[in-house]
Design an enzyme around this catalytic site. Sequence first.
Site, short mmCIF file in Angstrom:
data_model
loop_
_atom_site.label_atom_id
_atom_site.label_comp_id
_atom_site.label_asym_id
_atom_site.label_seq_id
_atom_site.Cartn_x
_atom_site.Cartn_y
_atom_site.Cartn_z
N SER A 53 0.91 -0.96 -0.01
CA SER A 53 -0.12 0.22 -0.07
C SER A 53 0.82 0.88 0.32
O SER A 53 0.64 2.25 -0.32
CB SER A 53 -1.00 0.18 0.99
OG SER A 53 -1.85 -0.72 1.16
N TYR A 284 6.14 12.48 8.16
CA TYR A 284 5.08 11.71 6.47
C TYR A 284 5.29 10.71 6.07
O TYR A 284 6.72 10.23 5.86
CB TYR A 284 4.75 12.67 5.50
CG TYR A 284 4.82 14.22 5.94
CD1 TYR A 284 3.23 14.76 6.13
CD2 TYR A 284 5.58 15.54 6.28
CE1 TYR A 284 2.65 16.35 6.85
CE2 TYR A 284 4.58 16.50 6.94
CZ TYR A 284 3.62 16.86 7.80
OH TYR A 284 3.34 17.81 7.86
N GLY A 285 4.67 9.99 5.89
CA GLY A 285 4.70 8.34 4.96
C GLY A 285 3.13 7.35 4.78
O GLY A 285 1.98 8.38 5.21
N HIS A 286 3.60 6.23 4.15
CA HIS A 286 3.16 5.52 4.35
C HIS A 286 3.99 3.81 4.57
O HIS A 286 4.93 4.24 3.80
CB HIS A 286 2.58 5.48 2.53
CG HIS A 286 0.90 5.29 2.47
ND1 HIS A 286 0.66 3.73 2.61
CD2 HIS A 286 -0.24 5.52 2.72
CE1 HIS A 286 -0.56 3.44 2.92
NE2 HIS A 286 -0.95 5.16 2.91
N GLY A 288 3.12 -0.51 3.17
CA GLY A 288 2.94 -1.38 2.56
C GLY A 288 2.68 -2.58 2.41
O GLY A 288 3.46 -2.93 3.10
N GLY A 292 3.63 -10.46 -1.00
CA GLY A 292 4.54 -10.91 -1.19
C GLY A 292 5.86 -10.12 -0.66
O GLY A 292 7.42 -10.47 -0.84
#
Length: 440
Positions: A53, A284-286, A288, A292
């Site tokens: 993500s 800030y970020g994300h 995921g 896999g």
Amino acid sequence: MDELLAEIAARLNVTGAQLAMIVDGRPVEAVAGVANTELGTPVTPDTLFQIGSTTKLHTAALVLGLADAGLVDLDRPVLDHLPELRLPGSEAVTPRHLLSMTSGLDNGPYADTGRGDDCVARYAELLREIPPVFAPGTGFGYSNASTVVSGLLVERITGLTWDDALQKRLAGPAGLAHTVSLPEELPYHRLAAGHDPGGKVVRPWVFSRGLGPSGSTLCSTAADLARFGQVMLEHGTAAGGARVLSREAVETMRTPHVEVEARWFAEQWCAGPYRKVWDGVAVYGHGGTNLGGSSTLVWIPERNATVAVTVNTPSRGYPFADAVLTAVCAEVLGLTVPVRSEPDPGLPVDAALYTGVYETCDTRYEVRERPGGIAVTARSGGESLTSDLLPLGDHRFWPADDRLGGMHRWDVAFVLGEDGRAVRFLNGAFAARRRGDLNG
């Protein structure tokens, strides 16, 4: 950094990993482990990992690039460009709602709609019968479906597939030579296979092109993710000086749009990334994860730094990223990463506020009173899990059973309505609408 990465990887049973940092323009990279235990191939700096993500940042950047070009208004209804998208409650949904996770759209099913160029549109059609969790702009609910609709918006406006738009409008200009979303491009790169915590290769290779904009397909390196982070850090310019986003777009990505009730995952959400505060400094970020691989990207404007981590043991991805970021931030950036709040069993819990049934398109949560508090039973795909919820205060709880969050380790929260009773349940990021009482 190689020794640090190897030590954390060994401690957390991670098969292979990368770390990339850019601090004051100076890059640092480290690798550890193997990309595929069956082949014995080592991880190198240019080995591609599935990033999950974290892809949502790329899709957000594409939409903001269209806004820069005057091709989309972030505050006009999405239906202006996608009139056929008649989703329940979608009339007022704007691109800004989609990017900031305030659209109210359900997270959506994890479904494969094939390999054709129209697979993103076909996925959007699956959403037509799914009721919204809340009215647009009135709350937070992390949603893969929202990001797929953002990807469809990119396709409609550019006339390109999301994959082609990604390469032509973002990866190419930003110099991301190791950022690939189509399977036919993977043979031309080194590639990490997913592994379980015992080091066994995971099969099959899961690839849903319809969910590509939200994180099913994109593969990249930690170094490319760190370079991408520089775009948000350097006022929209890539490392080579190419303009990718305007300063206004970068500021939009840094502007909080909503508070997140379950605080461990994120404190606020902007147009694309989360926002947290570590040691008084905005981050800030994300992150995921898919079957896999796993990745995390953060950028810290006050430290002029971007940090990215990739792993090929997805179930250990978030603990690994937390450990690496904690060490790196302390050693290199002088920041202390907050530790998890501990539940307080002495806090009173008014079970009547929370008991009831909450639903998403694929999960049913039943919240019941237990001696001294509440518990939740999650039912999905014929399986169920019951966990006590331990009070943290402010309608937040920590699950006694960490499996409630899947590959995540996070708190849960309730949102109260006008009558003082909960109208939503958030399993970390994912929001479920209240369906009714337990006996209703």
